[in-house]
Design a protein around this motif. Structure first.
Motif, short mmCIF file in Angstrom:
data_model
loop_
_atom_site.label_atom_id
_atom_site.label_comp_id
_atom_site.label_asym_id
_atom_site.label_seq_id
_atom_site.Cartn_x
_atom_site.Cartn_y
_atom_site.Cartn_z
N ALA A 155 80.47 98.01 48.34
CA ALA A 155 81.50 97.21 49.02
C ALA A 155 80.88 95.91 49.49
O ALA A 155 79.84 95.93 50.16
CB ALA A 155 82.07 97.99 50.19
N LEU A 156 81.49 94.81 49.13
CA LEU A 156 80.97 93.49 49.53
C LEU A 156 81.99 92.80 50.42
O LEU A 156 83.19 92.78 50.11
CB LEU A 156 80.72 92.61 48.30
CG LEU A 156 79.70 93.13 47.26
CD1 LEU A 156 79.59 92.12 46.11
CD2 LEU A 156 78.33 93.35 47.89
N ILE A 157 81.50 92.24 51.50
CA ILE A 157 82.37 91.47 52.39
C ILE A 157 82.11 90.00 52.10
O ILE A 157 80.96 89.54 52.13
CB ILE A 157 82.10 91.82 53.86
CG1 ILE A 157 82.46 93.30 54.06
CG2 ILE A 157 82.89 90.92 54.81
CD1 ILE A 157 81.92 93.90 55.30
N ILE A 158 83.19 89.30 51.76
CA ILE A 158 83.04 87.92 51.29
C ILE A 158 83.73 86.98 52.28
O ILE A 158 84.87 87.23 52.68
CB ILE A 158 83.71 87.74 49.90
CG1 ILE A 158 83.58 88.99 49.03
CG2 ILE A 158 83.22 86.48 49.21
CD1 ILE A 158 82.42 89.14 48.17
N ASP A 159 83.04 85.93 52.59
CA ASP A 159 83.58 84.94 53.52
C ASP A 159 84.49 83.99 52.74
O ASP A 159 84.17 82.82 52.51
CB ASP A 159 82.40 84.18 54.17
CG ASP A 159 82.89 83.20 55.22
OD1 ASP A 159 84.10 83.16 55.49
OD2 ASP A 159 82.04 82.47 55.78
N THR A 181 68.54 104.06 43.97
CA THR A 181 68.21 102.67 44.34
C THR A 181 68.63 102.42 45.78
O THR A 181 69.74 102.79 46.19
CB THR A 181 68.95 101.70 43.39
OG1 THR A 181 68.54 101.99 42.05
CG2 THR A 181 68.64 100.25 43.70
N PRO A 182 67.76 101.80 46.59
CA PRO A 182 68.14 101.54 47.99
C PRO A 182 69.42 100.71 48.10
O PRO A 182 69.68 99.85 47.25
CB PRO A 182 66.93 100.76 48.54
CG PRO A 182 65.80 101.08 47.63
CD PRO A 182 66.40 101.36 46.27
N ASP A 183 70.15 100.97 49.17
CA ASP A 183 71.45 100.30 49.36
C ASP A 183 71.32 98.77 49.29
O ASP A 183 72.15 98.11 48.67
CB ASP A 183 72.03 100.68 50.74
CG ASP A 183 72.50 102.12 50.76
OD1 ASP A 183 72.30 102.84 49.76
OD2 ASP A 183 73.07 102.53 51.79
N ALA A 184 70.29 98.24 49.96
CA ALA A 184 70.17 96.78 50.01
C ALA A 184 70.05 96.20 48.59
O ALA A 184 70.62 95.15 48.29
CB ALA A 184 68.96 96.40 50.85
N GLU A 185 69.32 96.93 47.74
CA GLU A 185 69.18 96.44 46.35
C GLU A 185 70.50 96.51 45.59
O GLU A 185 70.81 95.66 44.76
CB GLU A 185 68.12 97.28 45.61
CG GLU A 185 66.71 96.86 45.91
CD GLU A 185 65.69 97.72 45.18
OE1 GLU A 185 65.91 98.08 44.01
OE2 GLU A 185 64.67 98.05 45.80
N LEU A 186 71.26 97.57 45.88
CA LEU A 186 72.56 97.70 45.20
C LEU A 186 73.52 96.60 45.67
O LEU A 186 74.26 96.03 44.85
CB LEU A 186 73.16 99.09 45.46
CG LEU A 186 72.44 100.26 44.78
CD1 LEU A 186 73.04 101.59 45.22
CD2 LEU A 186 72.51 100.15 43.26
N VAL A 187 73.48 96.30 46.95
CA VAL A 187 74.33 95.23 47.47
C VAL A 187 73.92 93.90 46.82
O VAL A 187 74.77 93.11 46.38
CB VAL A 187 74.25 95.15 49.02
CG1 VAL A 187 74.90 93.88 49.55
CG2 VAL A 187 74.92 96.38 49.64
#
Ligand SMILES: Cc1cc2nc3c(=O)[nH]c(=O)nc-3n(C[C@H](O)[C@H](O)[C@H](O)COP(=O)(O)OP(=O)(O)OC[C@H]3O[C@@H](n4cnc5c(N)ncnc54)[C@H](O)[C@@H]3O)c2cc1C
Length: 512
Positions: A319-323, A379-385
């Motif tokens: 899930a990505l939050i976009i400005d 894969t760590p969450d930060a890398e997936l994001v």
């Protein structure tokens, strides 16, 4: 008597003795609907859910810093009037009606879905369109003698070029099997209404006549709870608790105690240690493979072996939050671009504006289909994001610099796999359960190993409850449209939606 038996919980209303209580494994749509129907009729129900916070199972809605998203967008539509009525009864005017827009994205272009000839030609451009026509002509002039695989079928019907553009990449991403190894019967069922001839005809008639044939996959409008499907299941949980049901979160059923007459109790593990729950009747919506593995004493080895042959496809949502207030008008976009791993992108704000707490932002759900044994799973969450943001930019659908935050949700067993073994395996397990454990009913999606929507899961939950109250329904006769097929009625005995099978499997029946 094992140790856990001494710890059996006395939950529910004081009036309920063990024999009157139904223990339900799983607070997804099937389990909660069964509890709703039981408590509506004054029966006791205990629902055991392994997730510590969310009800709704695969149909839950996750909230991250006020932004809501689903595990894949969940449309609410059913041919079953009882289910539609139930949704309205639970949520009333919290159910909103939405227009559907979902397109295919390929090489920087959006293709209408379902496909429309003029739009396809316009998007492909003159050179590519001519290549496609030649490729189609070649397939027609020299048809394949033997159509075995999905690839054979589609290439034969559309030509290799159109197959590469519209069919190959997405199908392989979702199922993790090369199209050359998927049985042709899936294509024959799934896209039988679509052909180059039909597309041209549609282009020439310009407009679909009212009441004219509608391609199966096209549903122009759907209903959706303002705060996502989780709102339906959270509201239902409150309602069943008000009626006396007990819903225990963060308790995973790890052992199912059985005796000569059937199941006696289940044992859960959770933060508070093992707990036992006795009951007179039981409903399981947990995956069949795990259910069989939890039986104590163990099931015969042939049953365990059959259950272990069942496979599942797993699923990651980034899930990505976009400005950015508006990104694209689609509810979701199929990504046919082969150079990225993302398979589909949901724009949850277009499902319901209330999915974002602040209208200046957008929340996207990037869907990755995988197995939990793939490296992507670990894969760590930060890398997936970071990968999600990178792929969004690579596709030209967003600006990575505007991705202000993100989170990851992993869903095991999102899809029960219909391979060459599953049908026989389910039969073996089902036969054993019906013979040896008559007070346990299997319901729902993974509970029955059926690739189905919420309405089907709910219908099986309702029927499991009716059986407990004296009914005599065969849950396996609920079809993919959540309708009950009376014995002897022609139809989809599997009750499943169509999914691809490997070439080794026998021909499929008539799933929807
Ligand atoms: C990507 C995707 C998109 C979808 N889109 C739609 C859609 O648009 N419309 C639609 O109607 N349907 C959709 N579905 C299908 C829908 O999610 C399912 O039909 C529905 O969730 C099935 O409900 P269920 O109760 O049978 O199972 P689940 O939702 O799987 O619920 C089972 C519950 O049991 C719990 N559980 C499992 N094991 C244990 C255990 N050992 N102990 C305790 N609890 C346990 C789980 O945590 C879960 O909460 C979609 C599914 C996916 C994967």
């Amino acid at each position: 008597m094992g140790q856990e038996f001494q710890k059996v919980e006395r939950v529910g209303r004081a009036a309920d003795d063990d024999s009157k209580r139904t223990v339900i494994i799983g607070a997804g749509p099937a389990g909660l609907t069964a509890a709703w129907e039981l408590t509506r009729n004054g029966r006791g129900a205990v629902v055991l859910e392994q997730d510590p916070t969310h009800v709704g199972g695969i149909a839950r809605t996750v909230t991250y810093k006020g932004f809501r998203f689903d595990i894949g967008g969940h449309r609410f539509f059913s041919k079953n009037a009882d289910i539609e009525k139930l949704w309205a009864e639970i949520l009333g005017d919290r159910m909103i009606e939405r227009d559907r827009l979902s397109r295919i994205y390929y090489r920087g272009r959006f293709f209408k879905y379902p496909l429309e000839t003029l739009n396809v030609l316009e998007n492909l451009g003159v050179a590519e369109s001519i290549t496609c026509m030649f490729s189609y002509a070649a397939a027609r002039l020299k048809p394949k003698r033997e159509i075995k695989s999905f690839e054979d079928w589609v290439v034969d019907a559309f030509g290799r070029r159109l197959y590469e553009i519209f069919f190959r990449s997405y199908t392989e991403k979702v199922w993790g099997i090369p199209c050359s190894e998927i049985s042709a019967d899936w294509a024959a069922q799934r896209i039988k209404d679509l052909s180059v001839g039909a597309l041209v005809k549609r282009a020439l008639t310009f407009r679909k006549k009212a009441g004219g044939p509608v391609i199966k996959t096209l549903i122009d409008r759907f209903r959706y709870p303002a705060h996502g499907p989780g709102e339906m299941w959270e509201t239902l949980t409150k309602k069943i608790e008000e009626r006396g049901a007990v819903v225990r979160m963060g308790e995973s059923v790890t052992s199912i105690k059985r005796a000569a007459a059937g199941v006696v109790s289940v044992v859960t593990t959770g933060a508070n240690g093992p707990r036992g729950y006795a009951g007179g009747t039981f409903i399981s919506t947990m995956p069949i493979r795990e259910l069989v593995g939890a039986l104590d004493p163990a099931a015969p080895s042939a049953v365990v072996a059959a259950a272990n042959r069942l496979k599942y496809r797993d699923f990651i949502t980034v899930a990505l939050i976009i400005d950015q207030p508006d990104m694209f008008p689609d509810n979701w976009i199929y990504i046919h671009e082969p150079g990225v791993k993302v398979g589909r992108i949901q724009n949850f704000k277009n499902w319901s504006p209330a999915m974002v707490p602040d209208q200046r932002y957008t929340v996207l759900g990037l869907e990755y289909f995988c197995f939990d044994s793939d490296s992507m799973w670990a894969t760590p969450d930060a890398e997936l994001v970071a990968m999600g943001a990178r792929e969004l930019a690579q596709l030209g659908l967003g600006d990575a610099a505007k991705v202000v935050d993100g989170t990851v949700v992993r869903q095991r067993a999102a899809y029960p796999v219909y391979d060459g073994h599953y049908r026989d395996a389910v039969e073996v397990v089902r036969g054993f359960m019906e013979r040896e454990l008559p007070n346990l009913q299997l319901a729902g999606r993974n509970g029955m190993h059926k690739y189905n929507n919420q309405d089907h899961a709910m219908m099986t939950g309702l029927m499991a409850a009716w059986n407990i109250m004296g009914g005599s329904y065969d849950l396996w006769r609920v079809n993919g449209d959540a309708l009950y097929l009376e014995a002897g009625a022609a139809g989809d005995e599997e009750g499943g939606r169509m999914v691809p099978r490997p070439l080794t499997s026998e021909p499929s029946s008539k799933a929807a």
